[in-house]
Motif scaffolding. Structure first.
Motif, PDB file in Angstrom:
ATOM      1  N   ARG A  79      -4.438  -1.778   5.499  1.00 45.55           N
ATOM      2  CA  ARG A  79      -5.052  -3.109   5.349  1.00 45.55           C
ATOM      3  C   ARG A  79      -5.246  -3.474   3.886  1.00 45.55           C
ATOM      4  O   ARG A  79      -5.172  -4.633   3.501  1.00 45.55           O
ATOM      5  CB  ARG A  79      -6.394  -3.158   6.082  1.00 45.55           C
ATOM      6  CG  ARG A  79      -6.224  -3.052   7.591  1.00 45.55           C
ATOM      7  CD  ARG A  79      -7.501  -3.368   8.353  1.00 45.55           C
ATOM      8  NE  ARG A  79      -7.205  -3.519   9.775  1.00 45.55           N
ATOM      9  CZ  ARG A  79      -7.067  -2.504  10.618  1.00 45.55           C
ATOM     10  NH1 ARG A  79      -7.198  -1.254  10.200  1.00 45.55           N
ATOM     11  NH2 ARG A  79      -6.786  -2.718  11.893  1.00 45.55           N
ATOM     12  N   THR A  80      -5.521  -2.474   3.061  1.00 48.75           N
ATOM     13  CA  THR A  80      -5.735  -2.706   1.631  1.00 48.75           C
ATOM     14  C   THR A  80      -4.380  -2.992   0.961  1.00 48.75           C
ATOM     15  O   THR A  80      -3.412  -2.297   1.238  1.00 48.75           O
ATOM     16  CB  THR A  80      -6.366  -1.437   0.998  1.00 48.75           C
ATOM     17  OG1 THR A  80      -7.422  -0.978   1.837  1.00 48.75           O
ATOM     18  CG2 THR A  80      -6.899  -1.718  -0.386  1.00 48.75           C
ATOM     19  N   ARG A 130      -0.312  -1.667  -4.926  1.00 48.74           N
ATOM     20  CA  ARG A 130       0.346  -1.988  -6.195  1.00 48.74           C
ATOM     21  C   ARG A 130       1.248  -0.800  -6.530  1.00 48.74           C
ATOM     22  O   ARG A 130       0.758   0.317  -6.712  1.00 48.74           O
ATOM     23  CB  ARG A 130      -0.717  -2.198  -7.281  1.00 48.74           C
ATOM     24  CG  ARG A 130      -0.147  -2.435  -8.674  1.00 48.74           C
ATOM     25  CD  ARG A 130      -1.232  -2.873  -9.651  1.00 48.74           C
ATOM     26  NE  ARG A 130      -2.152  -1.812 -10.034  1.00 48.74           N
ATOM     27  CZ  ARG A 130      -1.970  -0.973 -11.055  1.00 48.74           C
ATOM     28  NH1 ARG A 130      -0.871  -1.053 -11.786  1.00 48.74           N
ATOM     29  NH2 ARG A 130      -2.873  -0.042 -11.341  1.00 48.74           N
ATOM     30  N   ASP A 184     -11.738  -0.584  -9.728  1.00 51.13           N
ATOM     31  CA  ASP A 184     -11.938  -0.920  -8.312  1.00 51.13           C
ATOM     32  C   ASP A 184     -10.716  -0.577  -7.457  1.00 51.13           C
ATOM     33  O   ASP A 184     -10.604  -1.001  -6.316  1.00 51.13           O
ATOM     34  CB  ASP A 184     -12.307  -2.407  -8.160  1.00 51.13           C
ATOM     35  CG  ASP A 184     -11.244  -3.324  -8.737  1.00 51.13           C
ATOM     36  OD1 ASP A 184     -10.263  -2.817  -9.343  1.00 51.13           O
ATOM     37  OD2 ASP A 184     -11.378  -4.551  -8.581  1.00 51.13           O
ATOM     38  N   GLU A 185      -9.796   0.206  -8.018  1.00 47.61           N
ATOM     39  CA  GLU A 185      -8.609   0.622  -7.257  1.00 47.61           C
ATOM     40  C   GLU A 185      -8.730   2.068  -6.778  1.00 47.61           C
ATOM     41  O   GLU A 185      -9.354   2.903  -7.430  1.00 47.61           O
ATOM     42  CB  GLU A 185      -7.350   0.525  -8.135  1.00 47.61           C
ATOM     43  CG  GLU A 185      -6.867  -0.899  -8.359  1.00 47.61           C
ATOM     44  CD  GLU A 185      -5.585  -0.943  -9.183  1.00 47.61           C
ATOM     45  OE1 GLU A 185      -4.791  -1.854  -8.957  1.00 47.61           O
ATOM     46  OE2 GLU A 185      -5.378  -0.074 -10.056  1.00 47.61           O
ATOM     47  N   VAL A 223     -11.478   4.733  -7.579  1.00 45.40           N
ATOM     48  CA  VAL A 223     -12.519   4.792  -6.542  1.00 45.40           C
ATOM     49  C   VAL A 223     -12.346   6.078  -5.721  1.00 45.40           C
ATOM     50  O   VAL A 223     -13.319   6.755  -5.368  1.00 45.40           O
ATOM     51  CB  VAL A 223     -12.400   3.561  -5.599  1.00 45.40           C
ATOM     52  CG1 VAL A 223     -13.336   3.683  -4.407  1.00 45.40           C
ATOM     53  CG2 VAL A 223     -12.641   2.274  -6.362  1.00 45.40           C
ATOM     54  N   ASP A 248      -7.057   3.796   2.534  1.00 47.44           N
ATOM     55  CA  ASP A 248      -7.354   2.503   3.154  1.00 47.44           C
ATOM     56  C   ASP A 248      -8.839   2.417   3.530  1.00 47.44           C
ATOM     57  O   ASP A 248      -9.435   1.344   3.533  1.00 47.44           O
ATOM     58  CB  ASP A 248      -6.478   2.337   4.403  1.00 47.44           C
ATOM     59  CG  ASP A 248      -6.328   0.890   4.837  1.00 47.44           C
ATOM     60  OD1 ASP A 248      -6.615  -0.021   4.020  1.00 47.44           O
ATOM     61  OD2 ASP A 248      -5.926   0.656   5.994  1.00 47.44           O
ATOM     62  N   GLY A 258     -12.564   1.714   0.685  1.00 47.80           N
ATOM     63  CA  GLY A 258     -13.280   0.511   0.260  1.00 47.80           C
ATOM     64  C   GLY A 258     -12.821  -0.042  -1.085  1.00 47.80           C
ATOM     65  O   GLY A 258     -13.555  -0.802  -1.727  1.00 47.80           O
ATOM     66  N   ALA A 259     -11.628   0.331  -1.522  1.00 49.48           N
ATOM     67  CA  ALA A 259     -11.104  -0.170  -2.803  1.00 49.48           C
ATOM     68  C   ALA A 259     -10.519  -1.570  -2.634  1.00 49.48           C
ATOM     69  O   ALA A 259     -10.162  -1.971  -1.521  1.00 49.48           O
ATOM     70  CB  ALA A 259     -10.035   0.774  -3.329  1.00 49.48           C
ATOM     71  N   ARG A 260     -10.415  -2.301  -3.758  1.00 49.87           N
ATOM     72  CA  ARG A 260      -9.801  -3.632  -3.702  1.00 49.87           C
ATOM     73  C   ARG A 260      -8.293  -3.503  -3.490  1.00 49.87           C
ATOM     74  O   ARG A 260      -7.652  -4.332  -2.861  1.00 49.87           O
ATOM     75  CB  ARG A 260     -10.074  -4.375  -5.019  1.00 49.87           C
ATOM     76  CG  ARG A 260      -9.498  -5.796  -5.071  1.00 49.87           C
ATOM     77  CD  ARG A 260      -9.934  -6.501  -6.343  1.00 49.87           C
ATOM     78  NE  ARG A 260      -9.466  -5.802  -7.545  1.00 49.87           N
ATOM     79  CZ  ARG A 260      -8.298  -6.018  -8.123  1.00 49.87           C
ATOM     80  NH1 ARG A 260      -7.457  -6.908  -7.625  1.00 49.87           N
ATOM     81  NH2 ARG A 260      -7.954  -5.351  -9.208  1.00 49.87           N
ATOM     82  N   ARG A 261      -7.735  -2.434  -4.018  1.00 44.28           N
ATOM     83  CA  ARG A 261      -6.294  -2.246  -3.981  1.00 44.28           C
ATOM     84  C   ARG A 261      -5.984  -0.762  -4.079  1.00 44.28           C
ATOM     85  O   ARG A 261      -6.792   0.014  -4.592  1.00 44.28           O
ATOM     86  CB  ARG A 261      -5.690  -2.962  -5.190  1.00 44.28           C
ATOM     87  CG  ARG A 261      -4.294  -3.428  -5.024  1.00 44.28           C
ATOM     88  CD  ARG A 261      -3.956  -4.524  -6.011  1.00 44.28           C
ATOM     89  NE  ARG A 261      -4.200  -4.111  -7.390  1.00 44.28           N
ATOM     90  CZ  ARG A 261      -4.024  -4.901  -8.434  1.00 44.28           C
ATOM     91  NH1 ARG A 261      -3.607  -6.143  -8.274  1.00 44.28           N
ATOM     92  NH2 ARG A 261      -4.265  -4.482  -9.650  1.00 44.28           N
ATOM     93  N   THR A 305       3.693  -8.628   0.904  1.00 44.46           N
ATOM     94  CA  THR A 305       2.600  -9.526   1.274  1.00 44.46           C
ATOM     95  C   THR A 305       2.753  -9.894   2.741  1.00 44.46           C
ATOM     96  O   THR A 305       3.857 -10.200   3.186  1.00 44.46           O
ATOM     97  CB  THR A 305       2.681 -10.809   0.441  1.00 44.46           C
ATOM     98  OG1 THR A 305       2.884 -10.401  -0.917  1.00 44.46           O
ATOM     99  CG2 THR A 305       1.416 -11.618   0.540  1.00 44.46           C
TER     100      THR A 305
END
Ligand code: AMP
Ligand code: MG
Length: 321
Positions: free
Chosen positions: A233-234, A237, A246-247, A261, A287, A290-293, A318
């Motif tokens: 879901r995350t 990159r 935050d990755e 993270v 996943d 809780g990371a942004r990416r 995407t």
């Protein structure tokens, strides 16, 4: 409720009985866990598509215990005979002309006149297929588009309540799906999906492979190879050499950057087989971090790396709107 049983002889016999009655049984293979249904049982096949949320245009791979059993519904030419002799049982799927009178559910092959066949090299899969009473269609045992399962717990995380049984045999050995070859027309063999059997091994038997096609989702050649697939879901990159605070980081090799993270290393010793074995479990773990990416380090594109690069590229696409 979906039952989970150990993949011992009693569990396998029970599973085969379920399959013969049109049940859905997830079982281990050497690549990933498959979601099995008898390929001649149209209602069971319909349930596979429903349980996975799989588009009806995406045909299933039919699994059999022996090459001889495959010949009952697929037409083998010299190239197919050579590949089967060299690599079955193993992580290789062949697309071949379908024998129309063989009783395969048209739904299983998405209405095509070709069929995907594989003889898996896993003792539990072999025993189950020998007792199932016919070819077993088995896509990966996950919800469509999501990360493939390499443990029974992964299967239940996606399909609890949607299937009858999962046979638990612990983590699988290889960790990425089979290599899919197109032999449905004469000429050079086409590579539709890189996978657990390397290009070099195959080319040693049948010469240079054609593909994969520039557009992997080209409808005529392989309707199911939708571009986005195998996805957490995350967002991902790719080609990361550094990491933002935050990755999460999916690392490879001895010296990953710090500060993520959460970090998982596919292989600290840069071993591609170890990386394949770890890929899907680590994607699931990151996943959940809780990371942004998820930043993913570069892997070599050769050998098993060709399949890993393919899966990561599809996971990073995407989502379609
Ligand atoms: P999966 O079972 O989800 O790992 O994927 C199996 C892959 O094999 C899918 O991407 C299908 O598109 C491909 N496949 C299965 N049957 C055929 C066929 N008859 N012709 C072309 N591709 C096929
Ligand atoms: Mg799949």
């Amino acid at each position: 409720m979906s039952e989970c049983r150990p993949a011992d002889p009693a569990g396998i016999a029970f599973a085969a009985g379920l399959l013969r009655r049109g049940g859905l049984v997830a079982f281990p293979t050497e690549t990933v866990y498959g979601l099995g249904a008898l390929a001649t049982h149209d209602a069971a096949i319909a349930r596979v598509f429903e349980a996975k949320g799989r588009p009806a245009v995406n045909p299933l791979i039919l699994h059999v215990a022996t090459t001889a059993a495959g010949k009952e519904f697929a037409v083998f030419d010299d190239r197919a005979e050579a590949l089967a002799a060299a690599f079955w049982p193993g992580p290789l799927t062949l697309i071949l002309p379908l024998r129309a009178a063989a009783g395969i559910s048209p739904r299983a092959v998405a209405g095509l006149d070709t069929v995907a066949v594989r003889v898996p090299g896993h003792a539990v899969a072999q025993a189950l297929l020998a007792q199932a009473g016919g070819p077993v269609a088995a896509p990966s045992a996950n919800r469509s588009g999501r990360v493939s399962p390499t443990t029974a717990a992964h299967v239940l995380a996606d399909l609890e309540g949607r299937i009858d049984l999962v046979l638990d045999d612990g983590p699988v050995r290889i960790g990425v799906e089979s290599t899919v070859l197109d032999l449905s027309r004469p000429g050079p063999v086409g590579l539709l999906r890189p996978g657990g059997l390397t290009r070099a091994a195959i080319e040693a038997v049948v010469g240079s492979l054609d593909g994969p096609a520039a557009a992997p989702d080209e409808p005529v050649r392989s309707p199911g190879l939708l571009l986005r697939h195998y996805a957490p879901r995350t967002p991902l990159r790719l080609g990361a050499t550094d990491v933002a605070p935050d990755e999460a980081l999916l690392a490879f090799g001895p010296a990953p950057p710090g500060g993520a993270v959460a970090t998982r290393n596919l292989s600290a010793s840069a071993d591609l087989a170890e990386a394949a074995h770890n890929l899907y479990a680590m994607l699931r773990e990151l996943d959940a971090a809780g990371a942004r990416r998820i930043a993913v380090m570069e892997l070599p594109g050769t050998g098993l790396g060709e399949a890993l690069a393919d899966r990561l590229r599809r996971a990073a696409e995407t989502p379609a709107q």
